[in-house]
Design an enzyme around this catalytic site. Structure first.
Site, PDB file in Angstrom:
ATOM      1  N   LYS A   1      -7.333 -16.904 -11.914  1.00  0.00           N
ATOM      2  CA  LYS A   1      -8.596 -17.308 -11.308  1.00  0.00           C
ATOM      3  C   LYS A   1      -8.908 -18.733 -11.761  1.00  0.00           C
ATOM      4  O   LYS A   1      -9.124 -19.001 -12.944  1.00  0.00           O
ATOM      5  CB  LYS A   1      -9.714 -16.363 -11.731  1.00  0.00           C
ATOM      6  CG  LYS A   1     -11.041 -16.629 -11.051  1.00  0.00           C
ATOM      7  CD  LYS A   1     -10.966 -16.424  -9.543  1.00  0.00           C
ATOM      8  CE  LYS A   1     -10.975 -14.977  -9.143  1.00  0.00           C
ATOM      9  NZ  LYS A   1     -11.022 -14.807  -7.667  1.00  0.00           N
TER      10      LYS A   1
ATOM     11  N   HIS B   1      -6.438  -7.385  -1.585  1.00  0.00           N
ATOM     12  CA  HIS B   1      -7.486  -8.002  -2.393  1.00  0.00           C
ATOM     13  C   HIS B   1      -8.230  -6.921  -3.179  1.00  0.00           C
ATOM     14  O   HIS B   1      -8.212  -5.744  -2.819  1.00  0.00           O
ATOM     15  CB  HIS B   1      -8.442  -8.739  -1.430  1.00  0.00           C
ATOM     16  CG  HIS B   1      -9.781  -9.060  -1.985  1.00  0.00           C
ATOM     17  ND1 HIS B   1     -10.906  -8.312  -1.715  1.00  0.00           N
ATOM     18  CD2 HIS B   1     -10.192 -10.075  -2.782  1.00  0.00           C
ATOM     19  CE1 HIS B   1     -11.952  -8.843  -2.310  1.00  0.00           C
ATOM     20  NE2 HIS B   1     -11.555  -9.908  -2.965  1.00  0.00           N
TER      21      HIS B   1
END
Length: 400
Positions: free
Chosen positions: A170, A298
């Protein structure tokens, strides 16, 4: 034919603590995830469970208002109930909330059907193609990992503990040069790992292209939404040659032809939460297969209930070519009696009837109380103003 009728629907809100204050583009995570649970009870005594979550708000108030549309209906007629609850005209008003409302209802109905017939959800859907599903290491920076060295040390611990070979980082939190150095350092630690980079659209096109070119020679699976717009993704893909994935510019079936015709992305990261449940995910799978686009999965965040649904979805999908994402490693606790185990970077698909997980009612009660104490929260940090592209990155201790 005997019909199993829906007798009652119970909707509950829970909050489960997570490990660490995770950092992402939208700011600092508050340290808990909010989930909405749906329990459907039938006149035959068979009960099914479903779950949705990820955005910080409970959807219980919306789902509660749908109970009258479900009670008395045949629990096996899932297609009829979908069009009763989740017709496209309803999406005009609920937009992206509607698939998240439908997902836990559908999951609970499939759980009931599988239990009643004595088969797992994946067998109900035609049978498993895979008996275990690869998952990625989902690496977030935290307030305790504000240097490259600290984040790499933490990531190394996670990767080695669970045996991950696909690493999702991330990004979009610190300056791009900081995050480039993190990827390079991790690639030195794990030269055979595959990397996926997800700045949540925080970079401008120049930053994204420079980051991509700085990582030449590293095994990049894909860049996930390196920039925000569809045209920006097309330009990035054309300039760098890297595989591009998205869960922002294609979140509805109506978006798929557009990204295909523009050549903007290669991989659409669907999931049962945002794509109308497990059946919706399978419809997305077939759509992308016909267009030559690729499919990933996801994660909005999930307990063992929704993760089991994700595993069944993945197990029956022939063109899911990438490890699925999950936040599961960050949950401090779960609401199923036997938490799902990640070993060698994979999770075994449950084989027991229905979802194949046993609900722990005492845990649900515990985290219902925690939700009452803590409540909902906005996805975006309360003190953060988040522009896209991002104009101000978090300061680190190693890049001035």
């Amino acid at each position: 034919m005997v019909k199993i009728r829906i007798k009652d629907v119970k909707v509950k809100s829970i909050a489960v603590p997570i490990r660490g204050k995770l950092l992402r583009v939208a700011g600092e995570h508050p340290g808990r995830n909010v989930f909405t649970l749906v329990e459907i009870i039938t006149d035959e005594g068979v009960t099914g469970y479903g779950e949705t979550g990820g955005g910080g708000f409970s959807l219980a108030p919306l789902i509660e208002k749908l109970k009258d549309q479900l009670i008395g209906e045949d629990a096996f007629n899932i297609r009829k109930l979908k069009w009763k609850i989740a017709s496209p005209i309803t999406a005009t008003y609920y937009n992206q909330l509607l698939p998240q409302i439908w997902f836990p209802i559908e999951t609970a109905l499939l759980d009931i059907k599988g239990k009643a017939l004595g088969v797992s959800i994946s067998n109900l859907l035609g049978g498993q193609l895979k008996d275990s599903i690869e998952v990625s290491a989902y690496i977030f920076p935290t307030k305790d990992t504000e240097t490259v060295e600290d984040l790499v040390t933490n990531a190394e611990m996670i990767v080695r503990r669970y045996g991950f070979t696909s690493i999702k980082l991330k990004t979009g939190v610190f300056k791009p040069e900081h995050e480039i150095d993190v990827v390079k350092a991790l690639a030195e630690k794990f030269p055979h790992a595959r990397f996926r980079i997800d700045p949540n659209g925080a970079w401008n096109l120049s930053q994204a292209i420079n980051a991509a070119k700085s990582l030449n020679g590293i095994r990049i699976e894909y860049f996930e939404d390196p920039v925000w717009t569809m045209e920006g993704l097309r330009a990035f893909k054309q300039a760098t040659g890297y595989t591009v994935a998205t869960n922002t510019v294609a979140t509805r079936f109506e978006d798929v032809p557009n990204v295909f015709l523009r050549g903007a992305v290669d991989v659409i990261l669907g999931d049962p939460h945002w794509w109308y449940g497990i059946y919706g995910y399978l419809e997305l799978s077939a759509t992308l297969w016909s267009l030559g686009l690729e499919l990933g999965m996801h994660s909005p965040s999930e307990t063992g209930i929704a993760l089991a649904a994700m595993l069944h979805s993945a197990a029956v999908t022939q063109n899911l070519g990438y490890a699925i994402d999950t936040h599961y490693i960050y949950l401090e606790d779960d609401i199923i009696k036997k938490p799902l185990n990640i070993e060698n970077g994979k999770i075994k698909v449950p084989i027991e009837p229905g979802l194949g997980v046993e609900i722990d009612e005492s845990q649900i009660e515990k985290y219902e109380n925690f939700y009452r104490e803590t409540g909902d929260y906005p996805y975006q940090g309360q003190k953060d103003i988040v522009t896209i592209p991002k104009l101000k990155f978090r300061n680190c201790k190693c890049h001035v």
